[in-house]
Design an enzyme around this catalytic site. Structure first.
Site, PDB file in Angstrom:
ATOM      1  N   GLY A  95      22.846  57.998 -49.314  1.00 23.20           N
ATOM      2  CA  GLY A  95      21.271  57.932 -49.232  1.00 23.20           C
ATOM      3  C   GLY A  95      19.930  57.657 -48.792  1.00 23.20           C
ATOM      4  O   GLY A  95      18.781  58.341 -48.915  1.00 23.20           O
TER       5      GLY A  95
ATOM      6  N   GLU B 282      34.222  51.607 -50.622  1.00 20.99           N
ATOM      7  CA  GLU B 282      34.185  52.944 -49.720  1.00 20.99           C
ATOM      8  C   GLU B 282      34.966  52.758 -48.096  1.00 20.99           C
ATOM      9  O   GLU B 282      35.030  51.721 -47.537  1.00 20.99           O
ATOM     10  CB  GLU B 282      32.640  52.684 -49.314  1.00 20.99           C
ATOM     11  CG  GLU B 282      32.133  52.678 -50.636  1.00 20.99           C
ATOM     12  CD  GLU B 282      30.619  52.176 -50.291  1.00 20.99           C
ATOM     13  OE1 GLU B 282      29.717  52.558 -49.114  1.00 20.99           O
ATOM     14  OE2 GLU B 282      29.917  52.137 -51.483  1.00 20.99           O
TER      15      GLU B 282
ATOM     16  N   HIS C 271      27.397  57.016 -49.752  1.00 19.64           N
ATOM     17  CA  HIS C 271      26.856  56.241 -49.506  1.00 19.64           C
ATOM     18  C   HIS C 271      25.838  57.037 -48.254  1.00 19.64           C
ATOM     19  O   HIS C 271      25.539  56.468 -47.407  1.00 19.64           O
ATOM     20  CB  HIS C 271      27.736  55.355 -48.715  1.00 19.64           C
ATOM     21  CG  HIS C 271      26.814  53.754 -48.878  1.00 19.64           C
ATOM     22  ND1 HIS C 271      26.892  52.527 -48.689  1.00 19.64           N
ATOM     23  CD2 HIS C 271      25.725  53.808 -48.842  1.00 19.64           C
ATOM     24  CE1 HIS C 271      26.152  51.951 -49.083  1.00 19.64           C
ATOM     25  NE2 HIS C 271      25.083  52.221 -49.087  1.00 19.64           N
TER      26      HIS C 271
ATOM     27  N   ASP D 296      25.500  56.593 -55.043  1.00 22.47           N
ATOM     28  CA  ASP D 296      25.733  56.565 -53.814  1.00 22.47           C
ATOM     29  C   ASP D 296      26.576  55.571 -53.469  1.00 22.47           C
ATOM     30  O   ASP D 296      26.397  55.970 -51.745  1.00 22.47           O
ATOM     31  CB  ASP D 296      24.435  56.619 -53.429  1.00 22.47           C
ATOM     32  CG  ASP D 296      23.977  57.347 -52.007  1.00 22.47           C
ATOM     33  OD1 ASP D 296      24.999  58.285 -51.650  1.00 22.47           O
ATOM     34  OD2 ASP D 296      23.497  56.237 -50.827  1.00 22.47           O
TER      35      ASP D 296
ATOM     36  N   ILE E 135      12.122  50.514 -54.556  1.00 26.00           N
ATOM     37  CA  ILE E 135      12.873  51.282 -54.382  1.00 26.00           C
ATOM     38  C   ILE E 135      12.469  51.032 -56.384  1.00 26.00           C
ATOM     39  O   ILE E 135      12.530  52.288 -56.908  1.00 26.00           O
ATOM     40  CB  ILE E 135      13.953  50.844 -54.027  1.00 26.00           C
ATOM     41  CG1 ILE E 135      14.362  51.468 -52.376  1.00 26.00           C
ATOM     42  CG2 ILE E 135      15.211  52.056 -54.440  1.00 26.00           C
ATOM     43  CD1 ILE E 135      15.466  50.309 -52.294  1.00 26.00           C
TER      44      ILE E 135
ATOM     45  N   ALA F 120      22.865  51.562 -55.066  1.00 22.81           N
ATOM     46  CA  ALA F 120      21.885  49.970 -54.324  1.00 22.81           C
ATOM     47  C   ALA F 120      23.774  49.148 -54.276  1.00 22.81           C
ATOM     48  O   ALA F 120      24.245  49.913 -52.356  1.00 22.81           O
ATOM     49  CB  ALA F 120      21.941  49.126 -55.719  1.00 22.81           C
ATOM     50  N   ARG F 121      24.017  48.743 -55.015  1.00 22.08           N
ATOM     51  CA  ARG F 121      25.298  48.719 -54.385  1.00 22.08           C
ATOM     52  C   ARG F 121      26.612  48.222 -55.100  1.00 22.08           C
ATOM     53  O   ARG F 121      26.473  48.303 -56.559  1.00 22.08           O
ATOM     54  CB  ARG F 121      25.746  46.921 -54.164  1.00 22.08           C
ATOM     55  CG  ARG F 121      24.289  46.783 -52.608  1.00 22.08           C
ATOM     56  CD  ARG F 121      25.591  46.981 -50.703  1.00 22.08           C
ATOM     57  NE  ARG F 121      25.038  46.949 -49.733  1.00 22.08           N
ATOM     58  CZ  ARG F 121      23.374  47.641 -49.119  1.00 22.08           C
ATOM     59  NH1 ARG F 121      23.480  49.007 -49.934  1.00 22.08           N
ATOM     60  NH2 ARG F 121      22.962  47.728 -48.358  1.00 22.08           N
TER      61      ARG F 121
END
Length: 320
Positions: free
Chosen positions: A279, A258, A277, A253, A154, A228-229
């Protein structure tokens, strides 16, 4: 002998059709806790397929003594205890590189939204505040330095798009990669970059990597993007840095929690842009991730050869 595959979440329709068409396969849908516990206690489970919410930890593996495969319809594996699975000779399967294009696009999209302040500009018109255009402040990305943390699949694609926009790309990663961009040490990247984009897995080494110390080294006009995270960033210290104008903006994102609390102060800041989240949730990518994962799971259970690099049994996750 029939094999049982336990689904912890729904999968794309096309992937479900592959499962239903497979010979000697029984599909068990453990979508709620009651049903899941029933299957765990009454059925021999040969494989688990999850997307991201379903957690596969030691306690679950202890109960599934015949488990051969744990599969994730995606790339990141932080919802699976890879080390424990490896010790038990359980194959861990993901969908490598399946979401690289869409996450790179999403990264650049929210970076540009943040850089040009488009989310506030759009709201201005929807709220019939056209006259407020005189207060608009935005900027372009051309000529600015884009720092990429994690130069994997990515990261490379983000770098390529950034370069096409006229950005100067630099990067830091756990090791130097064969890419046409300057490698900087971590602190130098923080202090040099106008925008920083995160493309690392969440591991004990990367958790809270971006913290108060890191924010203090960044430019006051710097933008931070995370697709990413969420746990890679210390969210409380991020809020403080944004509120106190230590950095200029944040787009993401992913979040550490979450969904976030409705009263999360980070969401109240006007220099913050968050998507839910999603993407990878384009139809093309979601279908590819699910069908790829199902194909490889079925191949392993049938004793056939799955695609290269889909079995991920290592103690540490690599850059995605």
């Amino acid at each position: 002998m029939s094999k049982n595959i336990l689904l912890l979440e729904t999968v794309a329709d096309e992937a479900m059709q592959l499962l239903e068409a497979a010979e000697n396969i029984q599909i068990l849908k453990g979508f709620d806790e009651t049903t899941l516990l029933h299957y765990i206690s009454t059925e021999r489970i040969d494989a688990i397929i999850t997307r991201g919410k379903g957690q596969v930890r030691t306690d679950l593996m202890d109960k599934l003594t015949h488990l051969r495969v744990i599969s994730r319809c995606g790339v990141g594996l932080d919802n699976i205890d890879v080390s424990e699975a490896t010790k038990r000779n359980i194959k861990v399967v993901n969908a490598p590189n399946s979401n690289a294009d869409t996450i790179a696009e999403h990264t650049i999209a929210i970076l540009l939204m943040l850089q040009r302040n488009l989310y506030n500009a759009i709201t201005m018109v929807k709220e019939n505040r056209w006259a407020d255009r005189g207060t608009y402040i935005g900027d372009e990305s051309h000529g600015k330095t884009l720092g990429i943390i994690g130069m994997g699949n990515i990261g490379r694609k983000v770098a390529k798009i950034g370069t096409s926009l006229g950005m100067n790309v630099v990067y830091w990663s756990a090791k130097k990669e064969e890419v046409p961009y300057p490698f900087l040490d971590f602190d130098a990247l923080l202090s040099t970059s106008d925008s920083i984009s995160l493309h690392l897995p969440l591991t004990p080494q990367t958790e809270n990597l971006l913290n108060a110390s890191a924010f203090s080294k960044m430019k006051s006009n710097a933008l931070l993007v995370n697709t990413a995270r969420g746990g890679i960033i210390n969210q409380k210290e991020l809020y403080s840095a944004l509120q106190n104008k230590k950095i200029a903006g944040f787009a993401a994102d992913v979040l550490a929690q979450e969904p976030p609390d409705t009263n999360d102060p980070l969401l109240q800041l006007d220099n913050v842009l968050i998507t839910a989240h999603l993407g990878s949730l384009t139809k093309t990518t979601y279908t590819k991730m699910c069908t790829m994962t199902v194909d490889n799971t079925l191949a392993i259970l049938a004793g056939a050869q799955p695609m290269a690099n889909c079995i991920y049994n290592r103690n540490e996750l690599s850059t995605n």
